[in-house]
Enzyme design. Structure first.
Site, short mmCIF file in Angstrom:
data_model
loop_
_atom_site.label_atom_id
_atom_site.label_comp_id
_atom_site.label_asym_id
_atom_site.label_seq_id
_atom_site.Cartn_x
_atom_site.Cartn_y
_atom_site.Cartn_z
N SER A 1 43.42 39.70 40.14
CA SER A 1 44.03 39.45 38.82
C SER A 1 43.35 38.27 38.13
O SER A 1 43.08 38.31 36.92
CB SER A 1 45.51 39.09 38.99
OG SER A 1 46.24 40.20 39.41
N ARG B 1 40.77 38.12 34.64
CA ARG B 1 41.12 37.24 33.51
C ARG B 1 40.03 36.21 33.26
O ARG B 1 39.72 35.89 32.11
CB ARG B 1 42.46 36.56 33.79
CG ARG B 1 43.66 37.53 33.65
CD ARG B 1 44.91 36.94 34.30
NE ARG B 1 46.12 37.69 34.03
CZ ARG B 1 46.47 38.82 34.66
NH1 ARG B 1 45.68 39.36 35.58
NH2 ARG B 1 47.61 39.43 34.37
N GLY C 1 43.63 49.32 36.44
CA GLY C 1 44.71 49.30 35.44
C GLY C 1 44.74 47.97 34.70
O GLY C 1 44.97 47.93 33.48
N SER D 1 56.32 43.56 33.71
CA SER D 1 54.90 43.87 33.85
C SER D 1 54.03 42.75 33.30
O SER D 1 54.04 42.47 32.09
CB SER D 1 54.56 45.18 33.13
OG SER D 1 53.14 45.30 33.02
N GLN E 1 50.85 42.91 33.20
CA GLN E 1 49.75 43.50 32.43
C GLN E 1 50.17 43.68 30.97
O GLN E 1 49.40 43.37 30.05
CB GLN E 1 49.35 44.85 33.03
CG GLN E 1 48.71 44.70 34.41
CD GLN E 1 48.34 46.02 35.05
OE1 GLN E 1 48.73 47.09 34.57
NE2 GLN E 1 47.61 45.95 36.15
N ASP F 1 52.51 44.39 44.60
CA ASP F 1 51.37 45.04 45.24
C ASP F 1 51.44 44.97 46.77
O ASP F 1 50.64 45.60 47.46
CB ASP F 1 50.06 44.41 44.76
CG ASP F 1 49.81 44.68 43.28
OD1 ASP F 1 50.38 45.66 42.74
OD2 ASP F 1 49.07 43.90 42.66
N ARG G 1 53.15 55.12 44.95
CA ARG G 1 53.14 54.43 46.25
C ARG G 1 54.42 54.67 47.05
O ARG G 1 54.40 54.54 48.28
CB ARG G 1 52.90 52.93 46.06
CG ARG G 1 51.47 52.65 45.69
CD ARG G 1 51.14 51.17 45.59
NE ARG G 1 49.70 51.02 45.41
CZ ARG G 1 49.10 49.97 44.86
NH1 ARG G 1 49.85 48.95 44.46
NH2 ARG G 1 47.80 49.92 44.74
#
Ligand code: S3P
Length: 444
Positions: free
Chosen positions: A28, A32, A100, A172, A174, A325, A356
């Protein structure tokens, strides 16, 4: 994706793991660091960058958008920022591969540009929901098309964006990050409120680039984050800590089989990412977290784990987004605990690289574990596993979770379709063998 979808792992049972490992950089944070460096003024130097397929997709997309990026002899990445308005149109569709995070954050980054962009990805990414980002961006004045909610995503340039006050319908990071990135090129204030805390790497890193933003109200509920449009980012130097989502596989292996001790070094322990440690401690795990001097705005620690008996738990739902995750490997811990574990409030797992919940339920069933798949979770009867044949559904985290299950399996576990481990942890097989797992790779 490289290596052929047919590649598999065979993992023979072991009863002990030990030693110490440094896991690769955080995925992540690596995405970024590249993106924010790309729109900064001046250069950004990144050490500890995760050189995986997902992050390479972001790197190549930025190059296609006109950003110059170099790798130094000592493995650092230097991004020569183009400035918020300095990107140029790519001559081809931008391929996000399996990532994603890359697709959703690029939607926010590109929504306010003067040119059109098209975002595509691999088979798994082309099935994932993108309207959760497109909708709020349209409220800001952006023009985006998805194909019935999925990629390809077409972003029409030349839209003037305005700040919005948006309550996220789902937890989220994201979506939150995409809106904040679009907010940088919007007029006025962009304000996002999340229903529960999610990873805050965007907020921390934007501040390292000199952006002023306000965060309030984090705690039991989520935070409200706001920023004023038109701010410039200033290039900086960043250190990417080890990825706790990669360390997670070995943390669970240690809880199950580190009869002496297993240490994971220099792991990022941002409190919005450490839910797995809290979850395992609820089960009775012996995990020691030793803080280190920081990696800038991101805290780091050495994590030492020793095997202890685990007991099943009813998982508090607030921990789910803080370990989103890590849930696949947590389910392996639950399968090896005494008694039942119940996980609910985890419907987001159905829209990750694979479904998942379904993928883990079928793998657990194939290895002899009794479990019940729920619409937003799973009920798992602990007690251990036998071996068996598991399909990863092309999902890196499912593949690595079942590799760890070999610490409690009675016979070998064969895991199909593991090439995708390269999206987040290319050296996983070597790292697994280094702590004592008996993992062999078979070409497809
Ligand atoms: C990520 C956020 C999470 C996580 C993903 C990385 C990020 O996704 O599952 O692997 O870097 O912001 P959501 O924001 O969809 O929960």
């Amino acid at each position: 994706m490289s290596g052929g979808a047919g590649k598999s792992y065979v993992v023979e049972p072991v009863t002990q793991v030990s030693g110490s490992l440094t896991v690769p950089g955080d995925k992540s944070i690596s995405h970024r660091a590249l993106m924010f460096g790309g729109i900064a003024s001046g250069s950004t130097r990144i050490s500890g960058f995760l050189d995986s397929a997902d992050c390479r997709a972001t790197l190549e997309a930025l190059r296609a958008l006109g950003v110059r990026i170099e790798r130094t002899a000592c493995g650092e990445i230097v991004v020569h920022g183009a400035g918020v308005g300095g990107l140029r149109a790519s001559s081809t569709a931008l391929d996000m591969g399996n990532a994603g995070t890359a697709m959703r954050l690029f939607m926010g980054l590109l929504a306010g540009q003067s040119f059109d962009s098209t975002l595509i990805g691999d088979e798994s990414l082309m099935r994932r929901p993108m309207e959760r980002v497109a909708e709020p961006l349209r409220l800001m004045g952006a023009r985006l098309d998805t194909e019935q909610g999925h990629p390809p995503v077409l972003i029409h340039g030349g839209s003037a964006l305005r700040g919005i006050d948006y309550a996220l319908p789902m937890a989220s990071a994201q979506v939150k990050s995409a809106i904040l990135l679009a907010g940088l090129s919007a007029t006025g204030i962009t304000r996002v409120t999340e229903p529960a805390p999610t990873r805050d790497h965007t907020e921390r890193m934007l501040q390292s680039f000199g952006v002023e933003l306000e965060c309030s109200g984090a705690g039991g509920g989520g935070a409200t984050v706001s920023l004023r449009g038109g701010q410039r980012l200033r290039g900086t130097a960043l250190t990417v800590p080890g990825d706790i989502s990669s360390a997670a596989f070995f943390i669970v292996a240690g809880c199950l089989a580190a009869k002496s001790a297993l240490t994971l070094r220099s792991v990022g322990v941002n409190p919005t990412r450490t839910g797995l440690i809290d979850m395992l401690r609820l089960m009775g795990a012996d995990i020691e977290v030793q803080p280190l001097g920081g990696a800038g705005s991101e805290p780091m620690a050495d994590i030492t784990v020793r095997a202890s008996p685990l007991k099943g738990v009813v998982l508090p739902e607030h921990l789910v987004p803080l370990a989103i995750d890590e849930l696949p490997v947590f389910f392996i811990a639950a399968a090896c605990a005494q008694g039942e574990t119940l996980v609910t409030g985890a419907g987001e797992l159905r829209v990750k690289e694979s479904d998942r919940l379904a993928a883990m339920a079928s793998g657990l069933t194939a290895t002899g574990v009794q479990c019940e798949l729920l619409s937003d979770g799973i009920r798992i009867q602990g007690g251990g596993l036998r071996g068996g044949h598991v399909h990863s559904h092309g999902d890196h985290r499912i593949a690595m979770a079942f590799a760890v299950a070999s610490t409690r399996a009675s016979t070998a576990i064969e895991i199909d379709d593991v090439a995708n481990v390269g999206t987040s942890f290319p050296d996983f097989p070597a790292a697994a063998r280094a702590i004592g797992l008996r993992l062999t790779e078979r070409a497809g």
